[in-house]
Write a protein that holds these residues in place. Sequence first.
Motif, PDB file in Angstrom:
ATOM      1  N   ILE A  15      36.952 -46.219  19.105  1.00 32.33           N
ATOM      2  CA  ILE A  15      36.593 -45.632  17.811  1.00 32.33           C
ATOM      3  C   ILE A  15      37.785 -45.687  16.859  1.00 32.33           C
ATOM      4  O   ILE A  15      37.628 -45.994  15.664  1.00 32.33           O
ATOM      5  CB  ILE A  15      36.102 -44.187  17.981  1.00 32.33           C
ATOM      6  N   LEU A  26      35.819 -42.294  10.420  1.00 33.98           N
ATOM      7  CA  LEU A  26      34.416 -42.153  10.797  1.00 33.98           C
ATOM      8  C   LEU A  26      34.086 -40.751  11.298  1.00 33.98           C
ATOM      9  O   LEU A  26      32.956 -40.281  11.114  1.00 33.98           O
ATOM     10  CB  LEU A  26      34.062 -43.180  11.880  1.00 33.98           C
ATOM     11  N   LEU A  40      30.286 -46.302  18.689  1.00 32.89           N
ATOM     12  CA  LEU A  40      30.040 -45.438  17.544  1.00 32.89           C
ATOM     13  C   LEU A  40      28.666 -44.801  17.648  1.00 32.89           C
ATOM     14  O   LEU A  40      28.501 -43.592  17.434  1.00 32.89           O
ATOM     15  CB  LEU A  40      30.152 -46.257  16.253  1.00 32.89           C
ATOM     16  N   GLY A  60      31.345 -42.103   7.733  1.00 35.25           N
ATOM     17  CA  GLY A  60      30.874 -42.426   9.077  1.00 35.25           C
ATOM     18  C   GLY A  60      29.359 -42.476   9.163  1.00 35.25           C
ATOM     19  O   GLY A  60      28.786 -43.341   9.838  1.00 35.25           O
TER      20      GLY A  60
END
Length: 318
Positions: A40, A51, A13, A65
């Motif tokens: 992800i 996100l 991320l 996110g």
Amino acid sequence: MLNRVTLDQLQMLLAVAECGSFSAAARKLNRVQSAVSQSIQSLEDALEVQLFDRRQKLPRLTDAGAAILIDARRVISGADALRARARSIATVAEPEVSVAIEQVFPNEVLIESLKKFHEQFPSVSVSLYAEGLGAPEQSMLEGNAGLAIYSPARDGMPGVEMEYFGSIPISIVASKSHPLARLRHPITQSELDDHVQLTLTDRTRRYRGVVISSRSWSFIDQFNRLDFVRNGFGWCTMPTHLARPHIKSGELKELSFAIHSGKPLRFPLFVAHKSDQPPGPAATWLLEELRARFVDWSRRQPDRAIDEQSIQIRVTAA
């Protein structure tokens, strides 16, 4: 479910957010793009939140996110600190250093030494006990402190390694309004006996500072005693570096006793530890840093005196 969240997913991320795309993150992490995309997606499923907005050519963090990214950085940072601490414990130094130091020890030496220690051993914790008369020895004997720097009442103890550390210049002081402060000659014993001496002791009353006058009041705390002498309650022996600001301001006056023949007074300090618990690498480093800075501090004292020409003030034991 949060138990499906992994550090690897959080690192991906961070990489996607910093690099701006899944492909760039894959190159940075030396992974295939499909692995990054899948990771992800799995993180989004685990957190039950989207996100990234994937409708554009490049993925953009959603509001959710961006919020999760802040927490992810915090978690990654904590994990890095955990790894560093584990490496320190396993290969470099002990996880914690505990030191008990007599209150007479100069704070500037202690603070600067601990600053350097933190730079050298950032993952090692420190427990510091700045204590009154006799307390550092008790903390060491009871196992609360691995090292103790203090003035012992006896030269040797079974099961304890002890080494001379240095000495602290001592002044004899009284308030400017005290009768002894008005005398212009070296004060005699009979003159002393007419006035109260403010001495130090410990809670157990097993240790006591030098008593010269036949009349005395006992204090446990060095700084509480200083407040009393500043307000005219008797006279006392006091580490010069603690008394000096009040002497310079004129609030306290330094006294001279006939029994000392004009010789300077010093308070000896020793470093001690249990024989079966020698200091580890970090504690050894800190001790040497303290010693070097204390020597430098002693040389800079305007009224320093050579130990051999001084009278040593020793603690007594009941």
